[in-house]
Every structure is written in C-alpha cells, then in structure tokens.
Design a protein around this motif. Structure first.
Motif, PDB file in Angstrom:
ATOM      1  N   PHE A 205      30.881  40.196  51.581  1.00 31.42           N
ATOM      2  CA  PHE A 205      31.962  40.313  52.560  1.00 31.42           C
ATOM      3  C   PHE A 205      32.515  38.957  52.978  1.00 31.42           C
ATOM      4  N   SER A 206      33.787  38.962  53.373  1.00 34.60           N
ATOM      5  CA  SER A 206      34.420  37.771  53.924  1.00 34.60           C
ATOM      6  C   SER A 206      33.773  37.415  55.267  1.00 34.60           C
ATOM      7  N   VAL A 207      34.050  36.220  55.756  1.00 31.60           N
ATOM      8  CA  VAL A 207      33.471  35.757  57.021  1.00 31.60           C
ATOM      9  C   VAL A 207      33.792  36.722  58.154  1.00 31.60           C
ATOM     10  N   TYR A 211      37.306  42.189  54.558  1.00 23.68           N
ATOM     11  CA  TYR A 211      37.405  42.616  53.167  1.00 23.68           C
ATOM     12  C   TYR A 211      36.115  42.250  52.442  1.00 23.68           C
ATOM     13  N   PHE A 212      35.914  42.854  51.265  1.00 28.56           N
ATOM     14  CA  PHE A 212      34.791  42.468  50.436  1.00 28.56           C
ATOM     15  C   PHE A 212      35.205  42.456  48.969  1.00 28.56           C
ATOM     16  N   ILE A 213      34.497  41.635  48.194  1.00 28.32           N
ATOM     17  CA  ILE A 213      34.750  41.477  46.767  1.00 28.32           C
ATOM     18  C   ILE A 213      33.678  42.236  46.001  1.00 28.32           C
ATOM     19  N   LYS A 255      34.958  29.938  52.189  1.00 30.77           N
ATOM     20  CA  LYS A 255      36.192  29.656  51.459  1.00 30.77           C
ATOM     21  C   LYS A 255      36.184  30.165  50.025  1.00 30.77           C
ATOM     22  N   LYS A 256      34.987  30.382  49.475  1.00 33.39           N
ATOM     23  CA  LYS A 256      34.902  30.779  48.078  1.00 33.39           C
ATOM     24  C   LYS A 256      33.890  31.904  47.893  1.00 33.39           C
ATOM     25  N   PHE A 257      34.099  32.663  46.836  1.00 34.43           N
ATOM     26  CA  PHE A 257      33.110  33.646  46.396  1.00 34.43           C
ATOM     27  C   PHE A 257      32.596  33.203  45.030  1.00 34.43           C
ATOM     28  N   TYR A 258      31.312  33.453  44.800  1.00 30.95           N
ATOM     29  CA  TYR A 258      30.683  33.130  43.525  1.00 30.95           C
ATOM     30  C   TYR A 258      30.240  34.439  42.874  1.00 30.95           C
ATOM     31  N   ASP A 271      38.736  32.172  45.022  1.00 28.84           N
ATOM     32  CA  ASP A 271      39.313  32.116  46.364  1.00 28.84           C
ATOM     33  C   ASP A 271      39.528  33.562  46.799  1.00 28.84           C
ATOM     34  N   GLY A 272      38.681  34.049  47.697  1.00 27.95           N
ATOM     35  CA  GLY A 272      38.737  35.452  48.083  1.00 27.95           C
ATOM     36  C   GLY A 272      39.986  35.823  48.846  1.00 27.95           C
TER      37      GLY A 272
END
Length: 394
Positions: A205-207, A211-213, A255-258, A271-272
């Motif tokens: 999830f984002s901070v 939203y979530f990836i 700031k980033k998703f891995y 970049d999410g």
C-alpha cells in the motif's frame, strides 16, 4: 468464528485504544542499541506535513518512514506476550511446521487444508490465517496458544491482505482472476473485483493507504487499485518478455515501489503515484521475496534460483552485498525477527527453512520441515497493525 456485533464493537474499541497507546510510545526517539546491522540508526528526518490517510486508518507516525513503527522489539500491547515462533506453511504436505527460533527446532506440526501458501497476520494482529489455496479455506491459528481453529470457507485464497483501516480483508484469488474484498473478521464477501491479468499474488500500500500495487505473476503485469473505491485504476505490462513479478514492497519514504521478478532476475523500481514505466535492477536468478531491515536502511532480496540474498541500500539506491547460502538452496518467502537480527526464509524446493544473521549474512541454521515450504510468518513482529502477506506492519 462469527462474533456478534457487540463483540465486534468491543474489539474495535480495544484495538483503537491499543493503537493510540502504541503510537504514543513509538513516537519517542529510539535508543542507539536498537539500531541493527553495520550502521547507526536513521537520523531524525526533516518535518513534513501530516499525511491525510485513508478514512479510519491509524495516523502515519513519520511521513519520511512508513516503517517507523517497526523498530526492534517494539511490540504492540496486543502481541507482547505471544511466544516467539516461526510458522511455515508446507504447500505439498498440507501442514504448518512451527519452529522455536531459540532452539531452531520444529516443536509442532499442524494439519491444515490443501496447499497452504502463506501464513498471514490479521489486521488486529490477534489471528494468523493459513491460506489453503486449493482447499478453498482459511485456517485460523491463535498465536497466543499456537492452536488452530475451525477453517473458514474462502474460495481460492492464494494470498491475503488487509486495508490499512482494518475494514476489509483482500483475497488474492489467483486462479479466479479476482480481488475479493471481505469483512476483515467474518470473511463475508463485500465486493468481488474481476481483473483482466492472470495470477494476482502480492501487493503493498501507498503511505496514505489510498491505493495499492498488485503483481500478476502469470501475465507479467502490475495493477494499481483504489482502496476506498475497490477499483482498478491502472494496469501495465512489464517491459520484459516472460516477466513473472512476485513480492511487492514500498520504500521507507513512500516514493517508490519495488517488485521482485523471478524471470527478469531482479527488482522493478516503480513510481507508484505516477504509475509510469518501471526500471529493472538486476539482483540474482529467481528474485522473489523483499524484506525491510528494522532500521529502515536496507532491503533483503531473496534470489530463489541461485541460493543468495542481495542487500539493497535505500539511501544509496544500490546493491551493497550478496550473501550466499552454504551448499546453495532455494530462499523464498519469510520475514525478519522482532529484534531484527535474523532473516528467516523458506527453502521452497529443499523442504527446509534458513535462519540468516542480518549483520554478517552467516547462515545460523538450516531446519528440515515439510514439502514445499512457502510463505512463512515470523511472529510476533513490531508494528501497530498488519497489512497482511507474511507480515507487512505499519
């Protein structure tokens, strides 16, 4: 397994009180002896505006570090008296091996449903859910007693996550091609979101939790999902033929998703917010699991296809080390001990579990378990609440 509305209300009230209490104690500066690894603790960050999180979500402790609540041994009052254990789902044995991390011994084997894939801490951290994917059930384990309860019918539960406000469980229904939002306590279906990709499996999830990836391993795609609307708002194909994305983790600064990719042999950096084309960082053959150190400085990347663990430094934005398991192995999924000193990983194709010293990369133990060990959970862990998988805590 179906408490009354009154009981739900009491549980919710108690959880909020616990979260408030813990937020107060975790906001204090941490001691130097709590820092792990080879470096000093993270310096106090510059002040940033408070994050406007998802409605009902506990306040973000530090906008610069989403893992601020996960410092060594900072256990919530909810879990502080739970015995320390490692719960290993053996996919091909239909069991969960329970390891005592002090002795490195299997102390119990729990029969569960067909093809258990992951052991997932609930949002309120009071229950461990075993995802019996082909058995179409979730088996609850009480982490206080280690006893399994009556299985709950849930179709195709390959993996399990929880919205940051604790309202919904999200079932990653891989073969059903759906994200299924369920009541976080009763597991009653609230909304089914069909997806056009194949093999939804991991997420973060984002901070702000809005939203979530999601990774889709069998079609090599990523999804961006609006948490509140329960709606896919973005989808893209990874720029690698045969891509097979796995675990997903957000950077401490958000700031980033891995995204680990076992066929691209590395980690995608995304970049999410913008959801633009990601870049690939090669790490090793069969990159699979991603785990953040207790000081938020490093990320451990398991390379299942070559028996190694790569170390990524967030501040330097590069790999700094690679640990090799003696005589190889197949390091897969796992987690970090409460004190941050040991990385635990399942050996997917070797019927074993690895305990690795996070300061030196030395293998501390190699423990025989059932067949096909997969998403093991180290429990308890620091944090205020769980977002699911094998332990994503905030």
């Amino acid at each position: 397994m179906n408490p009354t509305r009154l009981t739900h209300a009491l549980i919710a009230t108690a959880a909020l009180v616990s979260l408030t209490t813990l937020a107060a104690c975790t906001g204090a500066p941490h001691h130097e002896d709590e820092a792990l690894g080879k470096k000093a603790a993270v310096a106090p960050p510059n002040k940033k505006a408070a994050v406007q999180g998802l409605a009902g979500m506990p306040p973000v402790l530090d906008p610069n570090d989403v893992y601020a609540a996960d410092r060594p041994n900072r256990l919530s009052p909810v879990v502080k008296d739970f015995p320390s254990r490692v719960y290993v789902p053996n996919t091909n044995s239909n069991t969960v091996s329970v390891i005592d991390p002090k002795t490195y011994k299997v102390i119990e084997t729990i029969p569960v449903g067909r093809q258990p894939q992951h052991v997932v801490p609930s949002w309120d951290m009071k229950t461990l859910w075993v995802n019996n994917d082909r058995g179409n059930t979730l088996t609850p384990i009480d982490p206080r007693t280690g006893k399994a309860g009556k299985a709950v019918d849930v179709h195709d539960p390959y993996n399990l996550y929880f919205t940051p406000n604790g309202k919904y469980a999200i079932v990653m229904a891989s073969l059903d091609r759906a994200l299924v939002f369920r009541d976080a306590h009763t597991m009653k279906v609230e909304k089914t979101v069909p997806v056009s990709c194949y093999g939804v499996n991991h997420a973060d999830f984002s901070v702000d939790g809005r939203y979530f990836i999601v990774s889709c391993e069998f079609s090599g795609e990523l999804l961006k999902v609006d948490t509140e609307q329960m709606k896919v708002i973005g989808q893209q194909k990874l720029p690698f033929r045969g891509a097979m994305p796995q675990d997903v983790k957000i950077s401490p600064d958000g700031k980033k998703f891995y995204i680990a990719d076992m066929m691209a042999d590395g980690v995608w950096i995304l970049d999410g917010d913008k959801f633009t084309k990601p870049t690939l960082l090669p790490t090793g053959k069969g990159a699979h699991g991603l785990y953040v150190s207790r000081d938020s400085r490093e990320m451990y990347i398991s390379n299942r296809g070559e028996g190694t663990i790569s170390i990524f430094d967030f501040a330097q934005n590069r790999l700094t080390e690679k640990w090799h398991l003696p005589n190889g192995g197949s390091p897969d999924m796992g987690g970090v001990s409460a004190d941050g000193k040991v990385l635990w990983l399942s050996g997917r194709y070797n019927s074993e579990v690895y305990a690795i010293d996070t300061r030196t990369g030395t293998q501390l133990a190699r423990i025989k378990v059932g067949r096909g060990p997969h998403g093991l959970a180290v429990y308890p862990q620091p944090g205020r609440y769980s977002l699911g998988h094998t332990g994503i805590f905030r």
